[in-house]
Design a protein around this motif. Structure first.
Motif, PDB file in Angstrom:
ATOM      1  N   VAL A   1      -8.930   6.822  -2.563  1.00 15.24           N
ATOM      2  CA  VAL A   1      -8.211   5.627  -3.325  1.00 15.24           C
ATOM      3  C   VAL A   1      -6.994   5.334  -2.370  1.00 15.24           C
ATOM      4  O   VAL A   1      -6.181   5.825  -1.741  1.00 15.24           O
ATOM      5  N   VAL A   2      -7.078   3.861  -2.600  1.00 20.11           N
ATOM      6  CA  VAL A   2      -5.909   3.206  -1.936  1.00 20.11           C
ATOM      7  C   VAL A   2      -5.075   2.605  -2.988  1.00 20.11           C
ATOM      8  O   VAL A   2      -5.489   1.806  -4.070  1.00 20.11           O
TER       9      VAL A   2
ATOM     10  N   GLY B   1       1.962  16.425   7.681  1.00 18.69           N
ATOM     11  CA  GLY B   1       2.442  15.836   9.083  1.00 18.69           C
ATOM     12  C   GLY B   1       1.700  14.704   9.295  1.00 18.69           C
ATOM     13  O   GLY B   1       1.832  14.240  10.331  1.00 18.69           O
ATOM     14  N   GLU B   2       1.056  13.963   8.438  1.00 18.60           N
ATOM     15  CA  GLU B   2       0.494  12.777   8.623  1.00 18.60           C
ATOM     16  C   GLU B   2       0.804  11.699   7.424  1.00 18.60           C
ATOM     17  O   GLU B   2       1.320  12.331   6.324  1.00 18.60           O
ATOM     18  N   VAL B   3       0.700  10.487   7.476  1.00 20.60           N
ATOM     19  CA  VAL B   3       0.926   9.431   6.343  1.00 20.60           C
ATOM     20  C   VAL B   3      -0.500   9.127   5.979  1.00 20.60           C
ATOM     21  O   VAL B   3      -1.137   8.448   6.654  1.00 20.60           O
ATOM     22  N   LEU B   4      -0.660   9.354   4.535  1.00 20.57           N
ATOM     23  CA  LEU B   4      -1.945   8.965   4.065  1.00 20.57           C
ATOM     24  C   LEU B   4      -1.837   7.366   3.388  1.00 20.57           C
ATOM     25  O   LEU B   4      -0.962   7.070   2.576  1.00 20.57           O
TER      26      LEU B   4
ATOM     27  N   VAL C   1       0.747  -1.275  -0.029  1.00 20.70           N
ATOM     28  CA  VAL C   1       0.056   0.291   0.001  1.00 20.70           C
ATOM     29  C   VAL C   1       0.772   1.280  -0.119  1.00 20.70           C
ATOM     30  O   VAL C   1       1.932   1.416   0.928  1.00 20.70           O
ATOM     31  N   LEU C   2       0.483   2.222  -0.938  1.00 20.53           N
ATOM     32  CA  LEU C   2       1.388   3.328  -1.061  1.00 20.53           C
ATOM     33  C   LEU C   2       1.197   4.469   0.031  1.00 20.53           C
ATOM     34  O   LEU C   2      -0.172   4.856   0.337  1.00 20.53           O
ATOM     35  N   GLU C   3       2.178   4.837   0.835  1.00 23.46           N
ATOM     36  CA  GLU C   3       2.116   5.727   1.738  1.00 23.46           C
ATOM     37  C   GLU C   3       2.500   7.171   1.317  1.00 23.46           C
ATOM     38  O   GLU C   3       3.573   7.341   0.838  1.00 23.46           O
ATOM     39  N   VAL C   4       1.649   8.159   1.569  1.00 23.40           N
ATOM     40  CA  VAL C   4       1.792   9.369   1.232  1.00 23.40           C
ATOM     41  C   VAL C   4       1.976  10.410   2.241  1.00 23.40           C
ATOM     42  O   VAL C   4       0.921  10.644   2.944  1.00 23.40           O
ATOM     43  N   PRO C   5       3.180  10.954   2.509  1.00 24.66           N
ATOM     44  CA  PRO C   5       3.296  11.987   3.524  1.00 24.66           C
ATOM     45  C   PRO C   5       2.493  13.082   3.192  1.00 24.66           C
ATOM     46  O   PRO C   5       2.880  13.725   1.936  1.00 24.66           O
TER      47      PRO C   5
ATOM     48  N   PRO D   1      -0.826  16.446  -6.883  1.00 25.17           N
ATOM     49  CA  PRO D   1       0.555  17.143  -6.170  1.00 25.17           C
ATOM     50  C   PRO D   1       1.029  16.305  -4.940  1.00 25.17           C
ATOM     51  O   PRO D   1       2.168  16.530  -4.433  1.00 25.17           O
ATOM     52  N   ARG D   2       0.257  15.790  -4.289  1.00 22.63           N
ATOM     53  CA  ARG D   2       0.498  15.217  -3.057  1.00 22.63           C
ATOM     54  C   ARG D   2       1.413  13.805  -3.132  1.00 22.63           C
ATOM     55  O   ARG D   2       2.014  13.389  -2.199  1.00 22.63           O
ATOM     56  N   VAL D   3       1.000  13.045  -4.482  1.00 20.26           N
ATOM     57  CA  VAL D   3       1.750  11.976  -4.664  1.00 20.26           C
ATOM     58  C   VAL D   3       2.878  12.045  -5.511  1.00 20.26           C
ATOM     59  O   VAL D   3       2.894  12.747  -6.716  1.00 20.26           O
ATOM     60  N   PRO D   4       4.090  11.564  -5.435  1.00 16.10           N
ATOM     61  CA  PRO D   4       5.180  11.520  -6.404  1.00 16.10           C
ATOM     62  C   PRO D   4       4.660  11.178  -7.685  1.00 16.10           C
ATOM     63  O   PRO D   4       4.122  10.099  -7.823  1.00 16.10           O
TER      64      PRO D   4
END
Length: 639
Positions: free
Chosen positions: A415-416, A402-405, A395-399, A449-452
């Motif tokens: 979306v996961v 200040g939190e990890v989505l 599962v992709l973790e998106v900083p 823009p939150r995801v690489p």
């Protein structure tokens, strides 16, 4: 089973043949195989009637040799293997068998053109591996042990074997290869370019089956598939095996018997009648007594009464009972078939335009996305949480701030993502029919823009046919609702993020799948109802590859709402099987089919767990026969 026991079994299971042999002996008519073997009618009568001496051991080698010839004659007369020429059966000498075939041949003789010989190139010792026959468009079925001669397992995938010199083997299916009295036999060779299904030969409980895709080439028309027929597999039912028995000095048990039965002619198309034998209840195979040899592996077993296919011959020899895989297990393999051999990427066509680069919006405003809500359906109802991913490490973790989505929120949906595949495991949306705003303008595709960007699938996999479309998981219309038109338009725009897209065939979102989604949305609008919908691909290790991107070939959907009659939560699951050819690899077959299935089926296939929703599944206790393609939303079970 000895040759004597085999001959005795033929006579005991086919009393008409026994009576015919006795009647011929009464008229002093000697069967042609007996004439060639020098066997008298008296010897045949003695064997058929079971006169003293036949059940005891022979007293000398000469007597043993004589008995051997008589037993071979009985088998050759009662269970001959007949040549097929110009797709016509060359009828046997036996009047009884001629009568049976003449009475039914119009029902199945046209099927003979759909049976071919599996031929190999580059194999160190074999030129012929067995038999295969057309079971669906451009698709043939054979035995797994036949395909294993030219296909090998490489970790999770299959590859074509390599011979000495590292050259890969290749295979084709010759649908002609009939015996001709003089000259060169005609050929109709169609190459095999993919293996869609291969049973695990180390598993004794796995039916011995393989599915191969043919590549007929432009303008080449193949014979039609042989349909399966559902009839009782009663002992004594008349059948025939159509295939290419090959000379097999090691496996035949007796070269002399094989020579008598096949006249020294091997590797050509033959029609071998027989009868179904006894098997234990519940077995995935059935027994038969048609005359076969090694090259018959993969042959079609045809029902003489209806002309349809009953199964796939997979084992047997001249002096043993033969076996075939029951037809329903072949149909199961068809339903489960996925491409297991990756075909090299096709060159880019000049006219296949790649989709333009997606937009790259600023990050401002994304903190206001509330995402999917598990408690959306009301305080008096159970929550409908996002499913958990079995492979949690993927599962992709998106900083973000200040939190990890782990579930990326958008307006009304979340979306996961799979870090490995760069597409979603699940996209889940809440729909409020009371606030739905239809017909909003389509926006351009965009990066989040939150995801690489490297974790968001883009590039040449998408474009005009034969490339793939960006297929929405959460549909554009579904999150398009809110207290204001701006809120609804933000949901509409958010659906255009790449993380909500999966490569799909150009006409994918059509048919019942589209009507299913429309049904859910329209019901929500008309009834001012709230609905939660979860959608995603089935990510398999053996998915076909295009432009270095694995392409999912199966998708799932779960719909959750409060049923207006029962007041209880209705949870139902669906799978769309892309059983039509992918335009780039033709990886699977047939037409798109949507099934309503138990949630547990989706959990197993997609590697997910739906937690508290699974026990609420309205389809949980449905019989196996209920899992069939939906033809209309009216067939859906909602409670």
């Amino acid at each position: 089973m000895t040759l004597r026991e085999r001959a005795e079994a033929v006579l005991s299971s086919d009393t008409a043949i026994a009576r015919e042999l006795l009647a011929m002996a009464d008229r002093h008519v000697t069967p042609a195989p007996a004439v060639r073997a020098g066997v008298s009618t008296a010897s045949i009568r003695a064997f058929v009637e079971g006169q003293p001496g036949w059940s005891a051991g022979p007293r000398s080698s000469a007597e043993a040799d004589g008995r051997f010839h008589v037993e071979a004659v009985i088998l050759a007369h009662g269970r001959p293997s007949m040549l097929v020429q110009r797709n016509r059966i060359q009828l046997p000498e036996s009047p009884e068998l001629r009568r049976r075939i003449e009475a039914t041949r119009l029902r199945y003789e046209s099927r003979l053109a759909s049976v071919g010989r599996v031929e190999l190139s580059g194999h160190p010792r074999l030129q012929q591996a067995g038999t295969a026959w057309i079971v669906a468009e451009n698709l043939v079925v054979t035995n797994a042990h036949v395909a294993a001669e030219f296909v090998a397992r490489d970790q999770t995938h299959l590859v074509f074997r390599r011979a000495f010199g590292n050259d890969p083997m290749s295979a084709c299916v010759d649908l002609r290869e009939e015996y001709v009295d003089a000259g060169t036999p005609e050929e109709f060779e169609i190459g095999v370019d993919q293996v869609l299904y291969l049973a695990d030969l180390t598993d004794a409980q796995a039916p011995d089956l393989a599915l191969l895709r043919l590549a007929p080439g432009q303008g080449v028309s193949l014979p039609p598939p042989i349909p399966f027929v559902e009839v009782p597999l009663d002992v004594g039912r008349d059948i025939a095996v159509v295939g290419f028995p090959a000379e097999d000095p090691i496996g035949s048990g007796s070269v002399a018997v094989a020579r008598r039965l096949f006249g020294g002619i091997y590797g050509v198309k033959r029609f071998s009648p027989g009868k179904i034998g006894a098997m234990p209840a519940g077995a995935w195979a059935f027994a038969h007594d048609a005359t076969t040899l090694g090259g018959s592996s993969g042959s079609v077993v045809i029902d003489l009464e209806t002309g349809g296919a009953l199964g796939v011959h997979f084992a047997g020899a001249l002096e043993r009972t033969n076996y075939a895989v029951r037809g329903r297990y072949v149909l199961d393999a068809l339903a489960a078939a996925t491409p297991m051999v990756t075909v090299p990427t096709m060159p880019t066509r000049p006219d296949s335009g790649v989709e333009p680069t997606p937009l790259a919006p600023a990050a401002a405003g994304y903190s206001e996305r509330e995402g999917y809500r598990a408690d959306f359906l009301g305080p008096d109802q159970p929550d409908a949480p996002l499913p958990t991913v079995v492979c949690a490490d993927d599962v992709l973790e998106v900083p973000w701030q200040g939190e990890v989505l782990r579930a990326i929120p958008y307006r009304h949906f979340s979306v996961v993502m799979s870090a490995r595949r760069r597409v979603c495991y699940v996209s889940a949306v809440n729909i409020d029919g009371r606030l739905s705003v239809p017909h909003l303008r389509r926006r351009d595709w965009r990066f989040d823009p939150r995801v690489p960007q490297a974790q968001q699938l883009a590039g040449p996999v998408y474009g005009n046919a034969p490339r793939f479309s960006r297929g929405h998981m959460t549909r554009r219309e579904d999150p398009a609702w809110g207290q204001t038109r701006a809120d609804a338009d933000e949901g509409n725009t958010d659906s255009m993020h790449l993380v909500n897209a999966v490569p799909q065939m150009q006409p994918f979102n059509a048919g019942i799948w589209l009507r299913l989604e429309d049904y859910a949305l329209q019901s929500a609008r008309e009834d001012d109802q709230k609905i939660s919908v979860m959608t995603g691909p089935v990510l398999r290790d053996d998915d076909p590859v295009f432009e270095q991107v694995p392409i999912p070939i199966e998708f799932w959907k779960v719909i959750v709402f409060v049923h207006d009659e029962t007041g209880a939560l209705s949870v139902s699951g669906y799978v769309l099987s892309q059983r039509g050819f992918l335009p780039h690899r033709e990886a699977v077959f047939g037409a798109y089919e949507t099934y309503q299935v138990p949630i547990t089926t989706i959990e197993q296939r997609a590697g997910l767990r739906f937690g508290t929703l699974t026990p609420l599944d309205v389809f949980a206790n449905a019989p196996e026969t209920a899992a069939r393609p939906l033809l209309s939303p009216d067939e859906i079970r909602w409670r």
